[in-house]
Scaffold this motif. Sequence first.
Motif, PDB file in Angstrom:
ATOM      1  N   SER A 161       0.684  -1.241  -0.138  1.00 36.01           N
ATOM      2  CA  SER A 161       0.095   0.105   0.071  1.00 36.01           C
ATOM      3  C   SER A 161       0.682   1.338  -0.310  1.00 36.01           C
ATOM      4  O   SER A 161       0.511   2.431  -0.488  1.00 36.01           O
ATOM      5  CB  SER A 161      -0.947  -0.052   1.083  1.00 36.01           C
ATOM      6  OG  SER A 161      -1.846  -0.848   1.239  1.00 36.01           O
ATOM      7  N   ASP A 165       0.458   3.942  -2.889  1.00 37.52           N
ATOM      8  CA  ASP A 165       0.211   5.375  -2.381  1.00 37.52           C
ATOM      9  C   ASP A 165       1.151   6.452  -2.992  1.00 37.52           C
ATOM     10  O   ASP A 165       0.892   7.665  -3.661  1.00 37.52           O
ATOM     11  CB  ASP A 165      -0.061   5.509  -0.808  1.00 37.52           C
ATOM     12  CG  ASP A 165      -1.007   5.101  -0.138  1.00 37.52           C
ATOM     13  OD1 ASP A 165      -2.079   4.903  -1.145  1.00 37.52           O
ATOM     14  OD2 ASP A 165      -0.774   4.877   0.902  1.00 37.52           O
ATOM     15  N   ARG A 170       0.885  10.212  -2.741  1.00 41.13           N
ATOM     16  CA  ARG A 170       0.698  10.081  -1.263  1.00 41.13           C
ATOM     17  C   ARG A 170       1.501   9.438  -0.617  1.00 41.13           C
ATOM     18  O   ARG A 170       2.104   8.305  -1.072  1.00 41.13           O
ATOM     19  CB  ARG A 170      -0.655   9.912  -0.961  1.00 41.13           C
ATOM     20  CG  ARG A 170      -1.766  10.511  -1.756  1.00 41.13           C
ATOM     21  CD  ARG A 170      -3.439  10.127  -1.156  1.00 41.13           C
ATOM     22  NE  ARG A 170      -3.186  10.222   0.331  1.00 41.13           N
ATOM     23  CZ  ARG A 170      -3.701  11.767   0.782  1.00 41.13           C
ATOM     24  NH1 ARG A 170      -3.914  12.667   0.351  1.00 41.13           N
ATOM     25  NH2 ARG A 170      -3.925  11.773   2.169  1.00 41.13           N
ATOM     26  N   TYR A 171       1.948   9.965   0.539  1.00 44.79           N
ATOM     27  CA  TYR A 171       2.935   9.235   1.561  1.00 44.79           C
ATOM     28  C   TYR A 171       2.480   9.413   3.076  1.00 44.79           C
ATOM     29  O   TYR A 171       2.448  10.728   3.390  1.00 44.79           O
ATOM     30  CB  TYR A 171       4.327   9.662   1.236  1.00 44.79           C
ATOM     31  CG  TYR A 171       5.332   8.912   2.156  1.00 44.79           C
ATOM     32  CD1 TYR A 171       5.547   7.493   1.883  1.00 44.79           C
ATOM     33  CD2 TYR A 171       5.921   9.413   3.027  1.00 44.79           C
ATOM     34  CE1 TYR A 171       6.587   6.662   2.677  1.00 44.79           C
ATOM     35  CE2 TYR A 171       6.914   8.795   3.840  1.00 44.79           C
ATOM     36  CZ  TYR A 171       7.152   7.228   3.510  1.00 44.79           C
ATOM     37  OH  TYR A 171       8.096   6.685   4.428  1.00 44.79           O
ATOM     38  N   ALA A 172       2.323   8.573   3.801  1.00 46.17           N
ATOM     39  CA  ALA A 172       1.846   8.764   5.275  1.00 46.17           C
ATOM     40  C   ALA A 172       0.696   9.430   5.151  1.00 46.17           C
ATOM     41  O   ALA A 172       0.654  10.450   6.179  1.00 46.17           O
ATOM     42  CB  ALA A 172       3.092   9.147   6.064  1.00 46.17           C
ATOM     43  N   ALA A 173      -0.312   9.147   4.212  1.00 44.42           N
ATOM     44  CA  ALA A 173      -1.588   9.812   4.607  1.00 44.42           C
ATOM     45  C   ALA A 173      -1.730  11.240   4.119  1.00 44.42           C
ATOM     46  O   ALA A 173      -2.439  12.040   4.272  1.00 44.42           O
ATOM     47  CB  ALA A 173      -2.293   9.629   5.715  1.00 44.42           C
ATOM     48  N   LYS A 174      -0.404  11.839   3.259  1.00 41.16           N
ATOM     49  CA  LYS A 174      -0.242  13.286   2.956  1.00 41.16           C
ATOM     50  C   LYS A 174       0.070  13.211   1.604  1.00 41.16           C
ATOM     51  O   LYS A 174       0.884  12.458   1.095  1.00 41.16           O
ATOM     52  CB  LYS A 174       0.700  13.898   3.860  1.00 41.16           C
ATOM     53  CG  LYS A 174       0.264  14.082   5.280  1.00 41.16           C
ATOM     54  CD  LYS A 174       1.367  14.853   6.089  1.00 41.16           C
ATOM     55  CE  LYS A 174       0.952  15.092   7.586  1.00 41.16           C
ATOM     56  NZ  LYS A 174       2.021  15.882   8.225  1.00 41.16           N
TER      57      LYS A 174
END
Length: 371
Positions: A161, A165, A170-174
Motif C-alpha cells: 500500500s 500510495d 501520497r505518503y503517510a496519508a499526506k
Amino acid sequence: MSDESFRPSARPIMLSTSDRSVLETMVRRGSTPQKMVLRSLIVLLAADSHTNAAIAAAIDVHLDTVRKWRGRFHRDGIDALADAPRSGRPPIYTPADIAADTHEIPIARWSTPELATRMASDGITVSVSTVRRWLDEDALKPWQYRSWIAVRDPHFEVKASVVLDLYARRYAAKALGENEFVISADEKPSIQARDRYHRTIAATPRHAMRVSHDYRRRGAVTYLAAYDVHTARVFGRCEASTGIAEFTALVDQVMTCEPYASADRVFWVVDNGSSHRGQAAIDRLTARYPNAVMVHTPVHASWLNQVEIYFSIVQRKVLTPNDFPDLAAVENRLRAFADRYNRTATPFAWRYTRRDLHRQLKRVDECLEAA
C-alpha cells in the motif's frame, strides 16, 4: 429467366442489427472457420439485395451453395448456419473407457500416443486421433497447469500500500509536494550479445524477418534503470555485473542532477534484490543522500515496480531479436533508446490502487480457505 432475384429460392433477407453484428464479427475474426465465413458472407450480401448469381460470382462458390444457405437462414435464422448433427456409427467406447485410470504409471504428463498405448494394454483399441479428440472435447485439461505464489509476508498489504500510495502521489496519508519525486529502480541482468553466424535478413512483403539460429556469445551485460513514475524520465546505465557499487552508481547518476539533487524528498521504490535489500540498504542511501527515502516492495511483488514495465518495453523493442556483434553495440542501442524514450514517452497509466489490492487479497484468502 436469368435474373436470380425472380427465382423462388431467392428469398428476401432482412437482418436485425444484432444478427448483422454477429455475422460481421464472424467474417472479421481470424479464428472463424472458413465455411462459416462463406456462409456469413452469403447472408450479408443477400441482405444487401444481391442476387444469388452475383453472390456466387463474388465469393467464388457454386450457385447451389448460395441457394442452400440463403434458404436456411430465411427459414431458421442465424443458428441454421451451423452444421447440422451428423448421423453415423454409434460410439463404441463407454465413458469408463474414456476415463481409464493412469495413476499407477510414473508419468506426470502423457502424450496422446502414450495414452493410446496404455489403453491398448488394457484391451481397449483406440487410435491416437480419437484420444486427441476426447481430450479436446473434455472439460478437464489435466495436462495444463498454472503456477502461483501464496503471500508469505504477514505485512504484505501494508508494504504494498505504501508503494501504491506513492504512485498516487501520497505518503503517510499526506499528498506529495511539487518538489517530491518517486523513482522506480531495478536491474536487468545477463543481457547477452549474440553475434549471429549469418546476417539477419530484413522483412519483405509476405516474408518475416529471418534471424539465424546459430550465434557466437560475445559476453553479457547488466542494465540498471531508474524510472521517474510521474514524469516518465528514465536513467539507464550498463555494468559488467550487479551489486551494491553498481546500484550506488545508478543512484549517483540520478541524485546528482536536477530536480532530484535539490528535491525535498526522492522516494526510491526497489524490490528485495541483493544490491538494495533490507535496512542496511536504506541506511546507505540515507547516509549518502539525506533527501532520499528507500521503499521496498514486498517479497514476490516485483510486479509493483513500474520500472519492470520499462524493462519489458526494452526487451521487445531493443533486445528482440538479439543480434549484436559485441557488448558495445548492446550498450549503444540501450543508451540511444533511453534518449529517444525520454523525448517521446508519457507516464504509465497506472490504475491499480490500494483498494484493488485489498479486494484481491481478500479473494485470495477466500480461495485458500476453501481449498
